[in-house]
Design an enzyme around this catalytic site. Structure first.
Site, PDB file in Angstrom:
ATOM      1  N   MET A 114      48.142  44.880  43.382  1.00 45.13           N
ATOM      2  CA  MET A 114      49.436  45.033  42.708  1.00 45.13           C
ATOM      3  C   MET A 114      50.399  43.994  43.265  1.00 45.13           C
ATOM      4  SD  MET A 114      51.544  46.746  40.694  1.00 45.13           S
ATOM      5  CE  MET A 114      53.315  47.043  40.565  1.00 45.13           C
ATOM      6  N   CYS A 174      52.561  42.943  33.019  1.00 47.02           N
ATOM      7  CA  CYS A 174      51.811  44.114  33.456  1.00 47.02           C
ATOM      8  C   CYS A 174      50.681  44.543  32.520  1.00 47.02           C
ATOM      9  CB  CYS A 174      52.755  45.309  33.640  1.00 47.02           C
ATOM     10  SG  CYS A 174      54.260  44.937  34.576  1.00 47.02           S
ATOM     11  N   HIS A 195      34.246  42.903  31.502  1.00 51.59           N
ATOM     12  CA  HIS A 195      35.169  41.771  31.496  1.00 51.59           C
ATOM     13  C   HIS A 195      34.422  40.512  31.072  1.00 51.59           C
ATOM     14  CE1 HIS A 195      38.830  39.681  32.377  1.00 51.59           C
ATOM     15  NE2 HIS A 195      38.281  38.954  33.332  1.00 51.59           N
ATOM     16  N   CYS A 212      46.700  44.010  33.008  1.00 48.39           N
ATOM     17  CA  CYS A 212      45.909  44.837  33.931  1.00 48.39           C
ATOM     18  C   CYS A 212      45.975  46.320  33.593  1.00 48.39           C
ATOM     19  CB  CYS A 212      46.393  44.645  35.364  1.00 48.39           C
ATOM     20  SG  CYS A 212      45.687  43.219  36.196  1.00 48.39           S
ATOM     21  N   HIS A 213      47.169  46.822  33.266  1.00 48.31           N
ATOM     22  CA  HIS A 213      47.349  48.260  33.072  1.00 48.31           C
ATOM     23  C   HIS A 213      47.144  48.695  31.623  1.00 48.31           C
ATOM     24  CE1 HIS A 213      48.819  48.875  37.162  1.00 48.31           C
ATOM     25  NE2 HIS A 213      49.549  47.788  37.011  1.00 48.31           N
ATOM     26  N   HIS A 268      34.202  38.962  39.531  1.00 45.56           N
ATOM     27  CA  HIS A 268      34.894  38.134  38.539  1.00 45.56           C
ATOM     28  C   HIS A 268      34.146  36.813  38.433  1.00 45.56           C
ATOM     29  CE1 HIS A 268      37.937  35.857  36.394  1.00 45.56           C
ATOM     30  NE2 HIS A 268      38.587  36.972  36.166  1.00 45.56           N
TER      31      HIS A 268
END
Length: 579
Positions: free
Chosen positions: A124, A83, A363, A86-87, A405
């Protein structure tokens, strides 16, 4: 708080309604049972890192459900492996939404269990219905998320120096190649789940070496000379590989943090190969090193204020780093704050860093065809920031489709709009073409001049080559196996014609497994395109090579040592920034 409530309030019915949809993909997704499977349909499939080293103390938070130390330890492991990419380590959010106690406690354990089980259409993963989490693990995670996140240990100069090893001193290394390989056509291939890199001879298609590296190498970067390949794993371990040796081997290593993503070496005239840099996700910092030995010279923290609300952020992670061709500088993306740093390495005793404001959640990105403009995605802000590396300023923030992306992107000459840089997206099917020629095509510069549909969302990479008329697009994270196991290819001279689909995974004939196709990469001559067919750790994977001109299968490389191949980096194209 109202904004967060709105998001969470909508998510539960969406997750419940889409349960059948997520289950349809779960048969394929559940086949890989490894600790780091990366087989979900969302962006998390390409992320994850080992649990940070050091003690993670349990934090008891008022209002949160009880947890035993054993449950806390289990949840901590699951969170960092699945996790945090991303978080965020501190759960402040980035590509994924924030998961801090004031949000999670409001929704409660049962809501969180449904969310974790079914996932959401926004990316998610469906951790439960895909078979990745058991009911017990889902319950533990739902309670864990309502507590304050534990803070991993820092990683300072003493830790970095203790990790630094030189296996072959500079004076013991060969002065010229000791092998007969065409070094410029070597491919460094990430073997994600085995913590290795395969060096493959692009001429003979034979494996030269399999080398132990950091876990799940994110990128491999060639030095300006092409002699060295630098890799960085998601565990922030940097390995320096000498291609002159017979066989090539790791000559130095260092660990610059607990989780990392980026490494680069100096390219400006007079400084070629002299300085190396690596960026960490945790702690939020970058490290400057000697280019021959990886000896650490100095650490710079990236903690600071965000560009929009001017609020302090404790975890602004270092994403893409590129070496400027215009000045003795590294260009460093700071993810959460949205700042782009120009790090002048000409005098490391008196370091000068220029901070440019861009957009949050920076990114990846790459150069335009002239190597003057750095085009970089602020993915969750749905922007492409354009940095003029010559004039050292941000010249544009271009609106892009949902979650761009690009990898390094792709440069083509559009038949109508002139030179453009191309990015695909994770969150939608559209491919964006952005004009990059302010002098020759001023009306098109720094605008999305063309939008072309692809097979769907979930794309990680686009690729072309100056000698090619093809544009290749993967859809690695698309939930439909027919899409994720194939690629789309366009004729850049006839973009309105649409795309041709090539069944890469079918050509690979790897048997059962998700067999996701990822990252087209050209050989040095620009007449072959290499694809990874990324299967589970205990399943057969492959490299598929396609003739760029005919779009026909040319070669399939299979070897039991090719465990979960993902990124591939051709030495010549990487050191010359050709894409």
């Amino acid at each position: 708080m109202k904004k967060q409530t709105k998001y969470w309030g909508k998510l539960l019915p969406i997750a419940a309604v889409c349960a059948g949809l997520t289950l349809s993909a779960s048969a394929t997704l559940a086949q890989d049972k490894t600790d780091h499977p990366g087989v979900t349909p969302g962006e998390m499939a390409y992320k994850g890192a080992p649990v940070p080293e050091g003690e993670m103390k349990r934090v008891i938070t008022p209002g949160a459900p009880d947890m035993t130390q054993a449950e806390f330890d289990l949840a901590t492991k699951l969170y960092f492996e699945r996790c945090a990419g991303c978080h965020g380590v501190l759960r402040k959010g980035a590509t994924g939404k924030p998961l801090t106690p004031e949000i999670t406690q409001e929704r409660g354990t049962e809501f969180l269990k449904v969310l974790i089980n079914y996932g959401s259409p926004g990316g998610m993963p469906n951790w439960g219905t895909s078979g990745q989490f058991t009911e017990e693990q889902i319950d533990v995670m739902a309670r864990f998320l309502q507590h304050e996140p534990p803070t991993p240990p820092e990683w300072g100069m003493a830790d970095i120096k203790n990790s630094w090893k030189v296996f072959v001193p500079v004076d013991k290394r060969p002065t010229k190649p000791q092998n007969k390989f065409n070094i410029d056509n070597i491919f460094a291939v990430t073997l994600r789940d085995s913590g290795e890199v395969a060096l493959i001879d692009g001429d003979t298609k034979e494996i030269v070496s399999i080398l132990k590296t950091g876990y799940a190498v994110h990128i491999s970067r060639s030095s300006h000379s092409g002699r060295y390949v630098f890799t960085i794993g998601r565990d922030a371990k940097v390995d320096m590989i000498d291609l002159y040796m017979k066989p090539p081997q790791v000559v130095a290593e260092i660990k610059i943090g607990l989780e990392g993503r980026s490494v680069e070496t100096s390219k400006y005239k007079g400084f070629e190969d002299k300085i190396a840099i690596a960026g960490a996700y945790w702690p939020p910092q970058y490290v400057l090193m000697d280019g021959d030995t990886l000896e650490p010279i100095r650490i710079e923290s990236t903690r600071g204020m965000t560009v929009d609300t001017q609020e302090y952020h404790p975890e602004p992670r270092v994403a893409a780093i590129v070496a400027s061709h215009e000045h003795p500088e590294f260009i460093v993306n700071v993810k959460e704050t949205g700042k782009i740093l120009l790090v002048d390495y000409s005098n490391l005793d008196a370091l000068t860093v220029t901070s440019l404001d861009a957009a949050r959640f920076l990114h990846d990105g790459g150069w335009d065809a002239t190597h003057r403009y750095f085009m970089t995605a602020a993915n969750q802000s749905n922007k492409i920031a354009v940095v003029d590396s010559r004039d050292r300023k941000v010249v544009a923030l271009v609106d892009a489709e949902k979650i761009p992306h690009p990898g390094r992107g792709a440069n083509i000459v559009d038949p109508q709009f002139g030179p453009v840089w191309v990015t695909s997206g994770l969150g939608n099917e559209n491919i964006n073409f952005i004009g990059t020629d302010p002098e020759g095509h001023p009306d098109s510069a720094w605008k999305v001049v063309r939008v072309v549909p692809s097979q769907g969302g979930g794309s990680l990479f686009v690729k072309t080559h100056p000698k090619s008329t093809n544009l290749w697009v993967d859809n690695t994270l698309h939930p439909d196996a027919k899409v994720s196991q194939s690629v789309a290819v366009y004729d850049v001279n006839n973009l309105d014609k649409g795309f041709e689909i090539l069944p890469i995974a079918e050509w690979a004939d790897v048997g059962e497994g998700p067999a996701r196709v990822v990252q087209p990469e050209y050989n040095a001559a620009g007449d072959e395109v290499w694809f990874s067919v990324w299967n589970g750790k205990d399943q057969v994977s492959a490299i598929v090579i396609v003739d760029d001109k005919t779009r026909k299968l040319k070669k399939v490389i299979k070897d039991k040592r090719l465990i979960t191949p993902t990124g591939k980096f051709n030495v010549y194209n990487t050191r010359k920034d050709i894409y």
